[in-house]
Motif scaffolding. Structure first.
Motif, mmCIF file in Angstrom:
data_model
loop_
_atom_site.group_PDB
_atom_site.id
_atom_site.type_symbol
_atom_site.label_atom_id
_atom_site.label_comp_id
_atom_site.label_asym_id
_atom_site.label_seq_id
_atom_site.Cartn_x
_atom_site.Cartn_y
_atom_site.Cartn_z
ATOM 1 N N GLU A 8 3.032 -5.082 -10.595
ATOM 2 C CA GLU A 8 3.175 -4.038 -9.700
ATOM 3 C C GLU A 8 2.783 -4.641 -8.407
ATOM 4 O O GLU A 8 3.616 -4.337 -7.423
ATOM 5 C CB GLU A 8 2.752 -2.714 -10.237
ATOM 6 N N LYS A 68 4.844 -5.576 -4.514
ATOM 7 C CA LYS A 68 4.610 -4.778 -3.439
ATOM 8 C C LYS A 68 4.452 -5.707 -2.333
ATOM 9 O O LYS A 68 4.008 -5.489 -1.111
ATOM 10 C CB LYS A 68 3.478 -3.695 -3.480
ATOM 11 N N MET A 123 -3.511 2.865 -2.294
ATOM 12 C CA MET A 123 -2.202 3.978 -1.707
ATOM 13 C C MET A 123 -2.754 5.290 -1.471
ATOM 14 O O MET A 123 -3.303 5.921 -2.407
ATOM 15 C CB MET A 123 -1.038 3.722 -2.912
ATOM 16 N N GLN A 125 2.239 7.597 0.406
ATOM 17 C CA GLN A 125 3.316 6.600 0.741
ATOM 18 C C GLN A 125 2.461 5.690 1.645
ATOM 19 O O GLN A 125 3.054 4.319 1.974
ATOM 20 C CB GLN A 125 4.529 6.965 1.425
ATOM 21 N N ILE A 143 0.042 2.750 2.626
ATOM 22 C CA ILE A 143 -0.778 1.495 1.998
ATOM 23 C C ILE A 143 -1.904 0.861 2.847
ATOM 24 O O ILE A 143 -1.569 0.655 3.925
ATOM 25 C CB ILE A 143 0.315 0.436 1.626
#
Length: 76
Positions: free
Chosen positions: A44, A48, A57, A60, A62
């Protein structure tokens, strides 16, 4: 506080430990995805575009690394 906080971490990461301790100290609940134990979390994270941890995170947004000032801003 209705923020969704997720931290991608590893067992050997000092900054990950600092971030998690910081969240606990200010009462922020978070979901930990440990890339050293969880292969799907590692995939995952790589999907990203990140190879290192911590990656945090907040909803939304990061943040790569433990940027306390930026976290304080996003957690208000």
């Amino acid at each position: 506080m209705d923020k969704n906080v997720v931290i991608y971490s590893s067992d050997s990461c000092i900054y990950c430990r600092e971030a998690k301790n910081y969240f606990r100290s200010i009462g922020v609940e978070f979901e930990e995805r440990n890339v050293s134990k969880d292969v799907s979390a590692r995939k995952e994270l790589m999907a990203k575009g990140f190879m290192g941890v911590p990656v945090i995170m907040v909803d939304q947004e990061i943040i790569q690394g433990f940027d306390k000032r930026k976290l304080d801003e996003l957690l208000r």
